[in-house]
Design a protein around this motif. Structure first.
Motif, PDB file in Angstrom:
ATOM      1  N   ALA A 177      28.630  37.587  35.949  1.00 58.31           N
ATOM      2  CA  ALA A 177      28.319  36.191  35.638  1.00 58.31           C
ATOM      3  C   ALA A 177      28.970  35.214  36.609  1.00 58.31           C
ATOM      4  N   GLY A 178      29.773  35.741  37.548  1.00 53.83           N
ATOM      5  CA  GLY A 178      30.345  34.869  38.574  1.00 53.83           C
ATOM      6  C   GLY A 178      31.844  34.665  38.501  1.00 53.83           C
ATOM      7  N   ALA A 179      32.513  35.350  37.579  1.00 55.66           N
ATOM      8  CA  ALA A 179      33.974  35.217  37.494  1.00 55.66           C
ATOM      9  C   ALA A 179      34.622  35.812  38.739  1.00 55.66           C
ATOM     10  N   ASP A 180      35.849  35.387  39.011  1.00 57.13           N
ATOM     11  CA  ASP A 180      36.581  35.888  40.166  1.00 57.13           C
ATOM     12  C   ASP A 180      36.876  37.376  39.974  1.00 57.13           C
ATOM     13  N   ALA A 181      36.311  38.195  40.846  1.00 62.48           N
ATOM     14  CA  ALA A 181      36.433  39.647  40.693  1.00 62.48           C
ATOM     15  C   ALA A 181      37.884  40.106  40.780  1.00 62.48           C
ATOM     16  N   LYS A 182      38.669  39.504  41.677  1.00 55.14           N
ATOM     17  CA  LYS A 182      40.064  39.905  41.821  1.00 55.14           C
ATOM     18  C   LYS A 182      40.844  39.617  40.549  1.00 55.14           C
ATOM     19  N   GLU A 183      40.589  38.471  39.933  1.00 55.74           N
ATOM     20  CA  GLU A 183      41.275  38.122  38.693  1.00 55.74           C
ATOM     21  C   GLU A 183      40.927  39.101  37.573  1.00 55.74           C
ATOM     22  N   ILE A 184      39.644  39.456  37.489  1.00 55.06           N
ATOM     23  CA  ILE A 184      39.213  40.385  36.443  1.00 55.06           C
ATOM     24  C   ILE A 184      39.813  41.767  36.682  1.00 55.06           C
ATOM     25  N   HIS A 185      39.804  42.219  37.924  1.00 55.69           N
ATOM     26  CA  HIS A 185      40.407  43.514  38.243  1.00 55.69           C
ATOM     27  C   HIS A 185      41.895  43.517  37.864  1.00 55.69           C
TER      28      HIS A 185
END
Length: 206
Positions: A177-185
């Motif tokens: 959905a566009g969230a920051d991938a690094k933050e989610i990881h």
């Protein structure tokens, strides 16, 4: 004089059958991603694959059956990426952490999250999607938890695996959905590390 290599008719037929089947799956995947399951017709899929509609129904019962096979292949691809990222020399803890990263990376393939986590449950139903998941990446997660002895009898391993799997799916949806991938990881790694507990201290060399 070198011997000539001949291909048996049965093998040739099997190869043609598999080639046609894969062409249909590839064509269907592209259309399901671009238009959605409901807006995609079997005649469109047949045209995109370069075969007749009759041939499509020779390989698959109906559009739903073809959609299921598309999802099975996607789920198997995710499981294969997880397996490749978790070689046997890793500790159970390392394997879980690397496997979680591999899952999120694999789910970032264009269209995969939509197919497996949005369209899949809507078309096939949650029970069938969970069965596909259990046979692929969810099974990898459960085995990893078991090897790491996570919970150590304090909680149900099956329940823990299901909840963590749901968290990973939500993380994949957030990234899609566009969230920051690094933050989610980073957040998923933190969550898994909390479940794993402190890393055991290495014994010093004598």
């Amino acid at each position: 004089m070198p011997k000539s290599i001949t291909t048996s008719p049965s093998r040739s037929n099997r190869e043609r059958t598999e080639t046609t089947r894969l062409a249909l799956i590839d064509a269907a995947r592209a259309l399901f991603v671009s238009k959605g399951y409901g807006e995609t017709s079997t005649p469109e899929i047949a045209v995109a694959a370069g075969i007749t509609r009759g041939a499509l129904y020779h390989h698959f019962v109906d559009k739903r059956d073809l959609f299921r096979q598309v999802l099975v292949r996607e789920a198997e691809a995710v499981a294969a990426d997880i397996e490749a990222a978790t070689p046997g020399q890793l500790t159970p803890r390392e394997a879980l952490l690397e496997g979680s990263k591999a899952y999120l990376n694999a789910m970032s393939a264009p269209g995969r999250t939509r197919l497996l986590l949005i369209e899949g449950p809507a078309v096939l139903g949650l029970e069938e999607i969970m069965a596909i998941d259990e046979a692929t990446s969810a099974n990898s997660l459960r085995q990893g938890l078991e090897k790491a002895r996570l919970g150590k009898g304090e909680v149900s391993l099956d329940a823990l695996a299901r909840l963590l799997s749901a968290a990973f799916d939500r993380a994949a949806l957030e990234i899609d959905a566009g969230a920051d991938a690094k933050e989610i990881h980073s957040a998923m790694r933190w969550l898994l590390e909390q479940a794993l507990g402190p890393e055991p201290r290495r014994k010093p060399f004598a």
